[in-house]
Design an enzyme around this catalytic site. Structure first.
Site, mmCIF file in Angstrom:
data_model
loop_
_atom_site.group_PDB
_atom_site.id
_atom_site.type_symbol
_atom_site.label_atom_id
_atom_site.label_comp_id
_atom_site.label_asym_id
_atom_site.label_seq_id
_atom_site.Cartn_x
_atom_site.Cartn_y
_atom_site.Cartn_z
ATOM 1 N N ILE A 102 0.858 -1.178 0.000
ATOM 2 C CA ILE A 102 0.000 0.000 0.000
ATOM 3 C C ILE A 102 0.897 1.231 0.000
ATOM 4 O O ILE A 102 2.052 1.183 0.426
ATOM 5 C CB ILE A 102 -0.997 0.042 1.182
ATOM 6 C CG1 ILE A 102 -0.316 -0.333 2.496
ATOM 7 C CG2 ILE A 102 -2.194 -0.844 0.918
ATOM 8 C CD1 ILE A 102 -1.238 -0.251 3.698
ATOM 9 N N GLU A 103 0.349 2.340 -0.492
ATOM 10 C CA GLU A 103 1.162 3.520 -0.749
ATOM 11 C C GLU A 103 1.730 4.173 0.496
ATOM 12 O O GLU A 103 2.657 4.987 0.409
ATOM 13 C CB GLU A 103 0.363 4.559 -1.562
ATOM 14 C CG GLU A 103 -0.952 4.962 -0.959
ATOM 15 C CD GLU A 103 -2.122 4.168 -1.549
ATOM 16 O OE1 GLU A 103 -3.171 4.772 -1.791
ATOM 17 O OE2 GLU A 103 -1.984 2.948 -1.753
ATOM 18 N N HIS A 104 1.214 3.832 1.657
ATOM 19 C CA HIS A 104 1.734 4.400 2.901
ATOM 20 C C HIS A 104 3.150 3.908 3.202
ATOM 21 O O HIS A 104 3.807 4.423 4.105
ATOM 22 C CB HIS A 104 0.794 4.044 4.050
ATOM 23 C CG HIS A 104 -0.615 4.491 3.834
ATOM 24 N ND1 HIS A 104 -1.425 3.913 2.879
ATOM 25 C CD2 HIS A 104 -1.361 5.459 4.428
ATOM 26 C CE1 HIS A 104 -2.606 4.502 2.898
ATOM 27 N NE2 HIS A 104 -2.595 5.445 3.816
#
Length: 508
Positions: A322-324
């Site tokens: 995920i982009e986090h």
């Protein structure tokens, strides 16, 4: 004289001046949000009228759709301009944008994170292909989301015959961030946090612009007790530290070491998911998975694919991201999107987007709000309201294969699922397959030029992106091609002679 950067929240936010550009960090659900400091800024403004005319910058969504996060800044006169990656967590700020009470801009989430690094290094902005052909391209809207927005934040340039965008740098006067532990010298650890996101990048940008870095932590520790490997923000770039013993990992989570990656534990037990349109879409979309693929899941219906993978016990077959900045583990959904349990790695958000923009993803599952005849997708502005893509543009433009997941129509749709079939009992009032999207968040033309494979999955039909636009490839058994599909599309797709039926396992 010994250093001591601890101070009260009121004293810390008094460092913010009228007209400052403030970098804010968060990831939805309270993830990495400096809630105590946000509230202190709001309290100061309501009591004194200062700070005012701020520019607020954030890469991902921040808030609870009520009073927290960006909602703390949604007061007339407090903020003059917002450059936000994702807006829905603050309906008040969205309304201010719609009413032209602020200048509203949207830039891709990964672009904002990476731009902080360029600002910190005093480079001439971020030079990238990300955003070409979308609404952030200055040949379209340049990221401007309302009539009040007039600045040119992006320019189009050509180098050796290739198109690029230059996202222009701006001074960052204040960074408001958070961590877990800090000492009096300002050294900050993130050991008990669920992600790194863009904490370091925004702090460095503010410091190197001659600004202030204000940090909120849960716990104060003695100088010399933090292991050097645990310090993610060095005291050299920190100006103020505020201790909030009530700080939570997220709005609904006090603390979970499985989310911070400090230890591993058993997977959560999840009940079987109800057989709804969302589940049909997830099951059909999951058929695009291949072993060993590096994946990304977007917010909304795509997180149902992540949950399906978890329920099947298939997580180890893929590299989930995920982009986090998180890899692996159980990706949480809904308001906890961005959190994961038992992650295998956590890196900084800007570095994660380096991986994405360079083509590191094999497959991305993303949502759509509108879809048009050219294969363009809109998730960033719906009904005139700024929504923002978060990391959508950075991911969708660069994954080798993209599977867009969304319902065929919306508002009042009623379906019946059973015996391997889907029946439409009531059509939705709002069409989602439209002649032309309100705003281009994903460009079909750009995608065709790059050779991407693109699939659009709904509960009743599947389309792929072809040279002449959308091609109908699959249909759910029980669906009538004319009344349930073609009459519900505002254009005519390419239709092969024999669209494939969905397999029975899509329905139970």
């Amino acid at each position: 004289m010994p250093l001591n950067k601890f101070m009260s929240a009121d004293d810390a936010v008094a460092l913010i001046r009228d007209g400052d550009t403030v970098g804010l960090v968060g990831g939805g659900g309270g993830l990495m949000e400096a809630s105590c400091l946000f509230s202190a800024v709001e309290k100061r403004f309501l009591e004194t009228g200062h700070p005012r005319n701020l520019t607020a910058v954030h890469s991902l969504g921040i808030g609870d759709k009520k009073t927290r996060g960006m909602n703390c800044f949604a007061h007339q006169g407090m903020v003059r301009k917002v450059i936000g990656g994702h807006w829905p967590w603050s309906p008040r700020m969205q309304q201010m944008a719609r009413d032209n009470e602020i200048e509203a801009y949207v830039l891709p989430g990964g672009v904002v994170m990476q731009l902080y690094r360029e600002i910190a290094a005093k480079r001439p902005g971020l030079l990238t292909h990300v955003g070409l052909g979308t609404f952030v391209d200055p040949r379209r809207e340049g990221g401007r989301m309302n009539e009040a927005a007039h600045e040119e934040l992006v320019e189009h340039i050509t180098i050796e015959g290739r198109d690029y965008l230059r996202y222009k740098p701006f001074p960052v006067n204040v960074a408001i961030i958070r961590g877990s532990y800090a000492d009096a010298h300002g050294n900050v650890s993130l050991d008990q946090e669920a992600a790194n996101v863009d904490i370091y990048a925004v702090a460095l940008a503010a410091h190197n612009c001659g600004g202030k870095v204000i940090v909120q932590v849960r716990t104060a520790v003695d100088v010399g007790t933090l292991p050097a490997r645990s310090v993610r923000i060095p005291g050299a770039i920190v100006d103020a530290v505020v201790v909030d013993p009530e700080q939570r990992m997220g709005y609904d989570t006090v603390y979970d070491p499985l989310m911070s990656g400090e230890r591993r534990g058993p997977a959560l037990a999840h009940p079987p998911q109800p057989m709804t349109a969302r589940q049909v879409i997830a099951r059909r979309a999951a058929q695009e998975l291949t072993d060993g693929a590096v994946l990304n899941y977007g917010f909304g219906i795509p997180d149902a694919v992540a949950r399906l993978v978890e329920l099947r016990g298939d997580g180890e077959r893929y590299y989930q991201t995920i982009e986090h900045g998180t890899y692996g583990g159980e990706l949480l959904v809904g308001t906890l999107f961005g959190f994961a349990r038992n992650a295998s790695a956590m890196i900084d958000g800007p570095s994660q987007f380096d991986f994405y923009s360079g083509g590191g993803l094999d497959l991305a599952f993303l949502g759509f709000g509108e879809l048009d005849r050219e294969g363009n997708v809109n998730v960033s502005k719906l009904g005139g309201v700024p929504v923002g893509p978060g990391g959508f543009i950075d991911i969708a433009q660069n994954a080798r294969k993209v599977v867009f997941c969304g319902t065929f129509d919306t508002k009042g749709t009623e379906i019946e699922i059973g015996a391997g079939r889907l029946a439409i009992r009531r059509q939705g009032e709002v069409l989602k397959l439209v002649p032309s999207v309100e705003q281009i968040t994903f460009s079909g033309e750009q995608s065709r030029a790059s050779g991407q494979e693109v699939i659009y999955v709904t509960e009743r039909a599947v389309f792929r992106l072809g040279e002449a636009g959308l091609v109908l490839t699959d249909m759910a058994p029980g669906v009538d091609i004319r009344s349930d599909i073609l009459e519900r599309i505002a254009f005519t797709p390419v239709i092969p002679s024999d669209p494939k039926p969905y397999s029975a396992d899509c329905f139970g």
